[in-house]
Design an enzyme around this catalytic site. Structure first.
Site, PDB file in Angstrom:
ATOM      1  N   ARG A 102       0.883  -1.175   0.000  1.00  0.00           N
ATOM      2  CA  ARG A 102       0.000   0.000   0.000  1.00  0.00           C
ATOM      3  C   ARG A 102       0.912   1.213   0.000  1.00  0.00           C
ATOM      4  NH1 ARG A 102      -5.377   1.361   3.446  1.00  0.00           N
ATOM      5  NH2 ARG A 102      -6.144  -0.017   1.807  1.00  0.00           N
ATOM      6  N   HIS A 129      -7.423   0.972  -6.401  1.00  0.00           N
ATOM      7  CA  HIS A 129      -7.609   0.068  -5.260  1.00  0.00           C
ATOM      8  C   HIS A 129      -8.232  -1.229  -5.801  1.00  0.00           C
ATOM      9  CE1 HIS A 129      -7.802  -1.289  -1.280  1.00  0.00           C
ATOM     10  NE2 HIS A 129      -8.693  -0.477  -0.748  1.00  0.00           N
ATOM     11  N   GLN A 132      -9.984  -4.046  -3.612  1.00  0.00           N
ATOM     12  CA  GLN A 132     -11.275  -3.606  -3.081  1.00  0.00           C
ATOM     13  C   GLN A 132     -12.365  -3.786  -4.142  1.00  0.00           C
ATOM     14  OE1 GLN A 132     -12.103  -2.134   0.180  1.00  0.00           O
ATOM     15  NE2 GLN A 132     -14.074  -2.739  -0.651  1.00  0.00           N
ATOM     16  N   ASP A 223     -17.336   7.015  -1.607  1.00  0.00           N
ATOM     17  CA  ASP A 223     -16.087   6.828  -0.857  1.00  0.00           C
ATOM     18  C   ASP A 223     -15.840   8.138  -0.106  1.00  0.00           C
ATOM     19  OD1 ASP A 223     -13.605   5.874   0.035  1.00  0.00           O
ATOM     20  OD2 ASP A 223     -12.561   6.401  -1.819  1.00  0.00           O
ATOM     21  N   CYS A 263     -16.511   1.105   0.695  1.00  0.00           N
ATOM     22  CA  CYS A 263     -15.290   0.332   0.973  1.00  0.00           C
ATOM     23  C   CYS A 263     -14.830   0.488   2.420  1.00  0.00           C
ATOM     24  CB  CYS A 263     -14.187   0.754   0.002  1.00  0.00           C
ATOM     25  SG  CYS A 263     -13.607   2.445   0.227  1.00  0.00           S
ATOM     26  N   ARG A 291     -13.310  -8.937   1.754  1.00  0.00           N
ATOM     27  CA  ARG A 291     -11.902  -8.651   1.470  1.00  0.00           C
ATOM     28  C   ARG A 291     -11.062  -9.898   1.749  1.00  0.00           C
ATOM     29  NH1 ARG A 291      -9.988  -3.355   1.555  1.00  0.00           N
ATOM     30  NH2 ARG A 291      -8.028  -4.347   0.977  1.00  0.00           N
TER      31      ARG A 291
HETATM   32  N1  NVA Z   1      -9.996   6.730  -1.320  1.00  0.00           N
HETATM   33  C1  NVA Z   1      -9.639   6.253  -0.012  1.00  0.00           C
HETATM   34  C2  NVA Z   1      -9.857   4.778   0.088  1.00  0.00           C
HETATM   35  C3  NVA Z   1      -9.612   4.207   1.447  1.00  0.00           C
HETATM   36  C4  NVA Z   1      -9.789   2.716   1.513  1.00  0.00           C
HETATM   37  C5  NVA Z   1      -8.182   6.594   0.283  1.00  0.00           C
HETATM   38  O1  NVA Z   1      -7.345   6.446  -0.620  1.00  0.00           O
HETATM   39  O2  NVA Z   1      -7.884   7.023   1.391  1.00  0.00           O
HETATM   40  N1   CP Z   2     -11.199  -0.317   2.413  1.00  0.00           N
HETATM   41  C1   CP Z   2      -9.942  -0.355   2.842  1.00  0.00           C
HETATM   42  O1   CP Z   2      -8.996  -0.567   2.064  1.00  0.00           O
HETATM   43  O2   CP Z   2      -9.807  -0.190   4.182  1.00  0.00           O
HETATM   44  P1   CP Z   2      -8.442   0.032   4.978  1.00  0.00           P
HETATM   45  O3   CP Z   2      -7.919   1.387   4.586  1.00  0.00           O
HETATM   46  O4   CP Z   2      -8.839  -0.026   6.425  1.00  0.00           O
HETATM   47  O5   CP Z   2      -7.476  -1.048   4.613  1.00  0.00           O
END
Ligand code: NVA
Ligand code: CP
Length: 308
Positions: A102, A129, A132, A223, A263, A291
Site C-alpha cells: 500500500r 484500489h 477492493q 467513498d 469500501c 476482502r
Molecule cells: N480513497 C480512499 C480509500 C480508502 C480505503 C483513500 O485512498 O484514502
Molecule cells: N477499504 C480499505 O482498504 O480499508 P483500509 O484502509 O482499512 O485497509
C-alpha cells in the site's frame, strides 16, 4: 509470473476465475475446512499508509491458506528512512513468496514489480484500489438482484472511482460517475476505460449531477471525500462536496431494492448519512468481510500462475 497492480492487466475471464476461486474458498472457510493452498509461504505486507481492513484481511487470509504474513510498516523499516523502494524490493522479494504493498504513487508499485522476484499485489495507491473492487464485485453478485446491474458512483474521482471504471470496462456493466466540478477522474484513466469499454460493451457515463447518476440504479456507492494524503485539503473539499451526500432522499432515486456499497472507512454526515449507512450495514460489513475471501482467491490465482 503475474502481478496484481491494476484490473486492466487482466482479461475478463481471468478476473472471473479469481472471483470463482474466492467463492469456492469462502464456502470452504465457512465450513471451517483448512485450505492450505499456500502452505509455508510468506506474504510480505508493506504499508506506507494506514489500514484496518487491508492489513487484517491479508494477514488472516495468508494464515488461513497455511502461510504467514509479515506486517512491514514504512515507519519501522528502512524504507521510511530513505532506502529506495527498488532496493527494499530486491531484498524482501528474495525472502518472501508474495508481496502486498500500500503506497502513494502507482509508478512506485510498478517499479517494485519490475524488480520483484515474486508476485506483487496492489493494496491501494493514489490511483487504484483493485483488490477492493474485486471484493465489491463479489459482494455485488452476492446481493444485487439484477444480474446486469447499473452502478452509480457519487463522490470524488479517486482511486476507488478509477478502479470502478476498470472493473466496469472489463466486465461490461453500466457505471455512472457523478463528481463535483474539479474532482473528476484522471483523464488518462478515463480514456483507457472508454477504450476498453468498446470491446466489453460497458456503458460508462460521467457528470456532475448525483441525482441523475443514481436514478434507477441497482447499486449506489461512494467513498470518503478526503483520501489518505489529502488531509490538508479537507476544509475546501467538505465545501466543494456539499450536495453529494448519499442520504435517504438521494437513495430514493435508485431502484427500491438497490444496495449501497462503501469500501470503508465511512464518514457519516459527510459522504453518507447515518440512516442510509445503518440500513445497508449487512451488505457493507459483508463487503468488508469479503476482502478476506476475495484476496485469498487473488493470492491463490497468482500463486498458480507461477509455474505456468
Ligand atoms: N480513497 C480512499 C480509500 C480508502 C480505503 C483513500 O485512498 O484514502
Ligand atoms: N477499504 C480499505 O482498504 O480499508 P483500509 O484502509 O482499512 O485497509
Amino acid at each position: 509470473m503475474r502481478h496484481f497492480l491494476t484490473l486492466s492487466d487482466f482479461s475478463k475471464e481471468e478476473l472471473l476465475e479469481m472471483v470463482e476461486l474466492a467463492r469456492k474458498i469462502k464456502t470452504q472457510t465457512k465450513k471451517r475446512e483448512f485450505v492450505p493452498y499456500m502452505e509455508h509461504q510468506t506474504l510480505g505486507m508493506i504499508f506506507e499508509k494506514s489500514s484496518t481492513r487491508t492489513r487484517v484481511s491479508f494477514e488472516t487470509g495468508i494464515y488461513q491458506l497455511g502461510g504467514i504474513g509479515l506486517f512491514l510498516s514504512s515507519n519501522d523499516i528502512q524504507l521510511g528512512r530513505g532506502e529506495p523502494m527498488k532496493d527494499t524490493d530486491r531484498v524482501i522479494s528474495r525472502m518472501v513468496d508474495m508481496v502486498m504493498i500500500r503506497t502513494f504513487k502507482q509508478s512506485d508499485i510498478e517499479e517494485f514489480a519490475e524488480y520483484s522476484k515474486v508476485p506483487v499485489i496492489n493494496g491501494l495507491t493514489d490511483d487504484f484500489h483493485p483488490v477492493q473492487l474485486m471484493t465489491d464485485y463479489l459482494t455485488m453478485i452476492e446481493f444485487a438482484k439484477d444480474k446486469d446491474p447499473i452502478v452509480a458512483y457519487v463522490g470524488d474521482g479517486n482511486n476507488m472511482t478509477h478502479s470502478w471504471l476498470m472493473l466496469a470496462a472489463k466486465l461490461g456493466f453500466e457505471l455512472r460517475v457523478a463528481t463535483p466540478k474539479g474532482y473528476e477522474c484522471d483523464e488518462e484513466i478515463v480514456t483507457q476505460a472508454l477504450d476498453m469499454a468498446k470491446s466489453s460493451g460497458a456503458k460508462l457515463s460521467f457528470g456532475n449531477d448525483p441525482k441523475e447518476a443514481v436514478a434507477g440504479a441497482d447499486v449506489v456507492t461512494t467513498d470518503t471525500w478526503v483520501s489518505m494524503g489529502q488531509e490538508d485539503e479537507k476544509k475546501q473539499r467538505l465545501e466543494d462536496f456539499s450536495g453529494y451526500i448519499i442520504d435517504s432522499t438521494m437513495m430514493s432515486n435508485a431502484k427500491d431494492d438497490a444496495i449501497f456499497l462503501h469500501c470503508l472507512p465511512a464518514y457519516r454526515g459527510l459522504e453518507v448519512s447515518e440512516d442510509v449507512f445503518e440500513a445497508h450495514s449487512e451488505v457493507i460489513f459483508t463487503e468488508a468481510e469479503n476482502r478476506l475471501h476475495m484476496q485469498k482467491g487473488i493470492m491463490v490465482w497468482l500463486d498458480s500462475k507461477r509455474n505456468d
